[in-house]
Scaffold this active site. Structure first.
Site, PDB file in Angstrom:
ATOM      1  N   THR A 258       0.856  -1.186   0.000  1.00 32.65           N
ATOM      2  CA  THR A 258       0.000   0.000   0.000  1.00 32.65           C
ATOM      3  C   THR A 258       0.891   1.235   0.000  1.00 32.65           C
ATOM      4  O   THR A 258       1.616   1.477   0.956  1.00 32.65           O
ATOM      5  CB  THR A 258      -0.918   0.008   1.230  1.00 32.65           C
TER       6      THR A 258
ATOM      7  N   LYS B 264       1.080   4.273   8.745  1.00 34.86           N
ATOM      8  CA  LYS B 264       1.640   4.697   7.456  1.00 34.86           C
ATOM      9  C   LYS B 264       0.521   4.973   6.435  1.00 34.86           C
ATOM     10  O   LYS B 264       0.501   6.021   5.779  1.00 34.86           O
ATOM     11  CB  LYS B 264       2.553   3.592   6.914  1.00 34.86           C
TER      12      LYS B 264
ATOM     13  N   LYS C  89      -7.423   1.807  -2.387  1.00 38.33           N
ATOM     14  CA  LYS C  89      -6.887   1.188  -1.173  1.00 38.33           C
ATOM     15  C   LYS C  89      -6.700   2.210  -0.067  1.00 38.33           C
ATOM     16  O   LYS C  89      -7.029   1.957   1.098  1.00 38.33           O
ATOM     17  CB  LYS C  89      -5.551   0.495  -1.481  1.00 38.33           C
TER      18      LYS C  89
END
Lengths: 299, 299
Positions: free
Chosen positions: A106, A250, A182
């Protein structure tokens, strides 16, 4: 074909770079379907574990690139992708023309789009293909995948995706589009989870049993998938790490940066980013993300 | 028994005070089970609609109190509860001893606990019984209810609750406990909804179709009940009002106040409160709460 090992499936010869929790699950799913699989990780124990699954260890990302038609990247972030592709022993120049790099880490949508442009002169294609579902679903081959890329390139990957994902949403034709899906999803996963932890911490402080609150919420308008999943484990005292808090930290940082870049509302992106940053700063980064509850209760 | 109308069910003679969207649904469910039902509202059209369902109109809350064993309050907030119980023509002193007031409005847990203490000298019992599910489930008798109160009093209410709720969680023995569950749930409903609206607004600004993003999220880790419910309607252009934004704004304000009072983490309570306050201030208070998406996209 090199190395004497025939391609044993329509998925071709596949490499997995980064056999951590997610990558190992993908390697396991590929081997279950008898796909010829190479694996690369800088950690020796991870390489040994992949080899035990029947994956062939590669001594460098470049060596892996010479063996496969498709390389799936499941490293942590864009810095690691840069390293495995363009660093010392990197894969980029070792791929044969026509090879495909599947980016399943990701990362920022802008990064994936730029990566496709950087690899295009080498005739290496990029499929943007982030996954959702966690290590257990990765190992079972039942993850949800979002994919974007040139249609004929995505089509070549579909037999492979069928081995590792239960559901594949082809969401666009440009790398970066799937990453956007995502990031939007993980923004919600992080916000729902941290809000749920906050709500259960509030419940306990108000004198009600958080497990009972979780049960009632699960049957009411506050229900969310991630709160039921994570808080059920957490309240049962199961602190096993499936998805480390620093990963979601993150991801929601990327979401906040994307929202800021686009001038979009970022109230919850900021709240979730700040909550996860604070948890990481307090030492919870390598704990399961469900530890958000413990973190909030210890404030 | 007064007024010549016999109690026709184990639920006894029941009054509904506040026949708005939720109260009307409750009246409908009671009448479907042939429960002798009285209704009271300050709005004439609401009284007419309740009468059409077979509920008997009461000219004041006090008149209703003289007719029933159990009064269900479904007014908007604590100020309206104070008014219908203790104001001009109020019900409090008109109840016969042993009557039960069921508080199904969503109010501050402290308020419900204090209300029980105020009504105790009149030998009027309070059952704290907030509901979740919205007007459609209220009308179908399939709401989720959280209930707390003295066990023998809650037991007397169970035949009535069986007519109006699909699931009843008895969560404690003190009024205020069920309200805490409800507030914790609605904090999450509001946070999940506003975060979901923010995520879809971000998706659109990033150039992806929010309906497709919603579909992917619904199959991924960001899934929540309220986002699937509300954003599906909103993206289909269905702006019918089921639950006004100002209701959730009120609820999450109570949640934020509760968290502050208890010194608990309130990051998401504040984010949700501020988002809904801003939407109300911008004129969306009487719109469905799904309008949060339109509000965020117009910023």
């Amino acid at each position: 074909m090199t190395d004497g090992q025939p391609s044993s499936s329509p998925a071709g010869r596949v490499g997995v770079i980064g056999v951590g929790a997610m990558g190992m699950g993908v390697a396991r799913s590929l081997r279950r379907h008898d796909v010829a699989t190479w694996a690369r990780d800088i950690r020796h124990d991870a390489m040994d574990e992949a080899a035990a699954l029947g994956a062939r260890p590669a001594s460098s990302a470049a060596e892996l690139a010479r063996q496969v038609e498709v390389a799936i990247l499941l490293v942590v972030d864009d810095a690691q992708i840069d390293d495995v592709l363009f660093g010392d022993g990197g894969a980029a120049c070792a791929f044969r023309p026509g090879s495909i790099v599947v980016v399943s880490s990701t990362v920022d949508p802008q990064y994936v789009a730029a990566l496709a442009a950087r690899l295009a002169p080498l005739e290496v294609h990029v499929v943007d293909a982030p996954v959702s579902g966690g290590p257990a679903k990765a190992a079972a081959g039942t993850m949800t995948m979002m994919a974007s890329g040139r249609p004929e390139v995505v089509a070549r990957c579909q037999p492979l995706f069928a081995c590792i994902a239960g559901r594949v949403f082809v969401v666009g034709e440009r790398p970066g589009e799937a990453a956007t899906f995502k990031i939007v999803n993980n923004l919600l996963a992080a916000a729902n989870l941290a809000a749920g932890a906050e709500a259960l911490a509030l419940a306990r402080r108000a004198g009600i049993d958080p497990a009972r609150a979780l049960e009632v919420i699960g049957a009411s308008s506050g229900a969310s998938w991630i709160v039921t999943d994570r808080m059920t484990r957490e309240l049962a005292g199961d602190h096993g790490v499936r998805a480390a808090a620093r990963i979601l930290a993150k991801d929601v940082g990327i979401a906040a940066a994307l929202a800021e870049r686009l001038g979009a509302s970022a109230r919850f992106a900021h709240a979730a980013r700040d909550a996860f940053r604070a948890a990481v700063d307090a030492g919870y980064g390598d704990e399961d993300d469900a530890a958000m509850l413990r973190f909030l209760e210890q404030r």
